[in-house]
Design an enzyme around this catalytic site. Structure first.
Site, PDB file in Angstrom:
ATOM      1  N   HIS A  92       0.820  -1.212   0.000  1.00 25.57           N
ATOM      2  CA  HIS A  92       0.000   0.000   0.000  1.00 25.57           C
ATOM      3  C   HIS A  92       0.856   1.264   0.000  1.00 25.57           C
ATOM      4  O   HIS A  92       0.535   2.244  -0.672  1.00 25.57           O
ATOM      5  CB  HIS A  92      -0.981  -0.036   1.175  1.00 25.57           C
ATOM      6  CG  HIS A  92      -2.046  -1.081   0.994  1.00 25.57           C
ATOM      7  ND1 HIS A  92      -2.344  -2.034   1.955  1.00 25.57           N
ATOM      8  CD2 HIS A  92      -2.849  -1.335  -0.068  1.00 25.57           C
ATOM      9  CE1 HIS A  92      -3.298  -2.822   1.480  1.00 25.57           C
ATOM     10  NE2 HIS A  92      -3.622  -2.433   0.264  1.00 25.57           N
ATOM     11  N   ASP A 145      -5.200  -0.318  -8.264  1.00 26.41           N
ATOM     12  CA  ASP A 145      -4.909  -1.344  -7.250  1.00 26.41           C
ATOM     13  C   ASP A 145      -5.840  -2.522  -7.509  1.00 26.41           C
ATOM     14  O   ASP A 145      -6.800  -2.761  -6.794  1.00 26.41           O
ATOM     15  CB  ASP A 145      -5.160  -0.745  -5.852  1.00 26.41           C
ATOM     16  CG  ASP A 145      -4.951  -1.758  -4.739  1.00 26.41           C
ATOM     17  OD1 ASP A 145      -5.287  -1.448  -3.586  1.00 26.41           O
ATOM     18  OD2 ASP A 145      -4.486  -2.878  -5.058  1.00 26.41           O
TER      19      ASP A 145
HETATM   20  N1  SAM Z   1      -3.375  -5.530  -3.740  1.00 29.47           N
HETATM   21  C1  SAM Z   1      -4.118  -6.555  -4.333  1.00 29.47           C
HETATM   22  C2  SAM Z   1      -3.296  -7.209  -5.423  1.00 29.47           C
HETATM   23  O1  SAM Z   1      -2.323  -6.620  -5.862  1.00 29.47           O
HETATM   24  O2  SAM Z   1      -3.626  -8.338  -5.784  1.00 29.47           O
HETATM   25  C3  SAM Z   1      -5.415  -6.009  -4.846  1.00 29.47           C
HETATM   26  C4  SAM Z   1      -6.279  -5.678  -3.756  1.00 29.47           C
HETATM   27  S1  SAM Z   1      -7.819  -4.997  -4.104  1.00 29.47           S
HETATM   28  C5  SAM Z   1      -8.710  -5.893  -2.966  1.00 29.47           C
HETATM   29  C6  SAM Z   1      -8.348  -5.514  -5.669  1.00 29.47           C
HETATM   30  C7  SAM Z   1      -9.773  -5.094  -5.943  1.00 29.47           C
HETATM   31  O3  SAM Z   1      -9.977  -4.825  -7.339  1.00 29.47           O
HETATM   32  C8  SAM Z   1     -10.797  -6.181  -5.593  1.00 29.47           C
HETATM   33  O4  SAM Z   1     -11.530  -5.767  -4.472  1.00 29.47           O
HETATM   34  C9  SAM Z   1     -11.675  -6.309  -6.848  1.00 29.47           C
HETATM   35  O5  SAM Z   1     -13.037  -6.459  -6.549  1.00 29.47           O
HETATM   36  C10 SAM Z   1     -11.375  -4.973  -7.543  1.00 29.47           C
HETATM   37  N2  SAM Z   1     -11.644  -4.952  -8.987  1.00 29.47           N
HETATM   38  C11 SAM Z   1     -11.389  -5.926  -9.885  1.00 29.47           C
HETATM   39  N3  SAM Z   1     -11.789  -5.539 -11.125  1.00 29.47           N
HETATM   40  C12 SAM Z   1     -12.291  -4.277 -10.985  1.00 29.47           C
HETATM   41  C13 SAM Z   1     -12.847  -3.320 -11.907  1.00 29.47           C
HETATM   42  N4  SAM Z   1     -12.967  -3.603 -13.218  1.00 29.47           N
HETATM   43  N5  SAM Z   1     -13.248  -2.127 -11.422  1.00 29.47           N
HETATM   44  C14 SAM Z   1     -13.123  -1.827 -10.096  1.00 29.47           C
HETATM   45  N6  SAM Z   1     -12.617  -2.696  -9.173  1.00 29.47           N
HETATM   46  C15 SAM Z   1     -12.197  -3.892  -9.625  1.00 29.47           C
END
Ligand code: SAM
Length: 389
Positions: free
Chosen positions: A176, A269
């Site tokens: 982060h 992220d």
């Molecule tokens: N730090 C982590 C990693 O590098 O693997 C990622 C953490 S964060 C929880 C990732 C988030 O992206 C998830 O909660 C997922 O639901 C979200 N996500 C995936 N595709 C997305 C999209 N098209 N738009 C917005 N959020 C999305």
């Protein structure tokens, strides 16, 4: 040791506790009749049964025989599987089984049975990480993915999406801090910041450490990730309640299509490039980010592992380098992420992180990132630097 006899045992249980079943017959009599009580999981509540109460489900005595409607007697030991976690009790004393009591019993019996629960993530078909589980805290299927939270011995609580580690109590600060501070400290006055994905709230927490920030917008597609993070990762998600934060439950790809010239910094992220996140690694998405940024805006995207995702990093880097006058690649060590080494790709319209004056850099409260390492981050090891060639 009695021959394996798992006719009576739910398949999921025997798979999780293969040794427990074997041992059932072998449990020394000192722990009661060696009976085991199996119930369909998940069980609605954790309250167990009092001596004298009858239970529904299967009771397997030390002979491995199944008995219905068992009456609990003094000395009986019964197992309850709750969401993959083994709970048991001794002497049928249900009500006053406090967690610490249960925990104490669990550990002693686990030691007796040498039972261990391990979570394993296959990071490639041939390689992975495994972590000892204390207990499963949460499991649900959402519209987009499976969301699990497990408590592990080594890394504390661990957030898993589709069985992949997203964040943990112990090493989240690295990821982060590194996705946020390089861009936030390179931009002289970041006011409006967008985080796409990032539902655990960690990137937003770091962004809010800059006094110039007026709005921090989180665009997360899966609302359940935010709720689960608030429940099990308050130290990460707590900052989402800051008045400067705006949460939009929306597809990040759609969001940047609709805004122009709106943000100073955009952080991507995202999860791995699967499901709703596939588009978050595509060139046209980075192009929309370019237009969503102001004339001197900066973006950073998490770009996976230099060991396991080399083609993807090279493509992402070159796509961003085609679109932005300044493109930079940097890495950080995140122990629970695939290969333990993670990469970030930066695109900037005006400000170059290699041109900052370290003296003037903001000094946020951090545990990994420092202004002194700001420029050093770009002195990459050769086998990583070659991905930018
Ligand atoms: N730090 C982590 C990693 O590098 O693997 C990622 C953490 S964060 C929880 C990732 C988030 O992206 C998830 O909660 C997922 O639901 C979200 N996500 C995936 N595709 C997305 C999209 N098209 N738009 C917005 N959020 C999305």
């Amino acid at each position: 040791m009695a021959a394996k006899d798992n006719r009576m045992i739910p398949e999921s249980f025997s798979r999780r506790f293969p040794r427990a079943i074997h041992r059932q017959a072998g449990i020394p009599s000192s722990v009661g009749s060696g009976g085991s009580w199996f119930m369909p999981s998940p069980i609605p509540s954790r309250s167990l049964f009092d001596v004298g109460s009858t239970g529904c489900g299967w009771f397997v005595n030390s002979m491995g025989e199944g008995v219905e409607d068992y009456t609990f007697r003094e000395g009986d030991v019964f197992f309850v599987e709750v969401g993959g976690e083994l709970l048991y009790s001794k002497d049928g004393v249900g009500k006053n089984i406090g967690d610490s009591y249960l925990k104490g019993w669990k550990e002693s019996l686990m030691d007796k049975l040498q039972m261990e629960l391990w979570f394993t993530e296959k990071q490639t078909p041939d390689h992975g990480i495994t972590s000892k589980i204390v207990r499963t805290l949460h499991h649900e299927e959402t519209k987009y993915q499976t969301v699990d939270v497990i408590e592990t011995r080594q890394f504390g609580n661990m957030l898993l999406l589709d069985g992949m580690v997203m964040t943990t109590d112990k090493d989240e600060f690295v990821y982060h801090e590194m996705i946020a501070h390089v861009a936030m400290n390179t931009h002289p006055e970041p006011k409006d910041v967008l985080v796409i994905g990032g539902g655990d709230g960690g990137a937003i927490r770091e962004v809010l450490k800059y006094p110039t920030v007026e709005t921090a917008t989180l665009v997360e597609i899966d609302e359940r990730v935010i709720e689960v993070a608030k429940t099990y990762f308050p130290a990460i998600a707590g900052a989402l309640d800051d008045p400067r934060v705006r949460v939009r439950i929306e597809d990040g790809i759609r969001h940047v299509e609709e805004v122009k010239n709106a943000y100073d910094v955009i952080l991507v992220d995202s999860t791995e490039p699967i499901g709703p996140a596939v588009g978050l690694f595509q060139r046209d998405f980075y192009e929309r980010i370019f237009h969503a940024l102001r004339r001197d805006g900066i973006m950073v995207a998490q770009s996976e592992s230099p060991w396991f995702n080399r083609d993807l990093i090279a493509r992402v880097y070159h796509d961003i380098a085609d679109l932005f006058p300044i493109a930079r690649l940097y890495t950080a060590s995140v122990p629970t992420y695939p290969s333990g080494l993670w990469s970030f790709t930066l695109g900037s319209k005006v400000y170059d992180p290699l041109e900052v004056d370290e003296i003037k850099l903001h000094r946020p409260e951090t545990k990994y990132y420092t202004p002194e390492m700001h420029k050093a981050l770009f002195a990459l090891p050769k086998y990583v630097a070659e991905l930018t060639k």
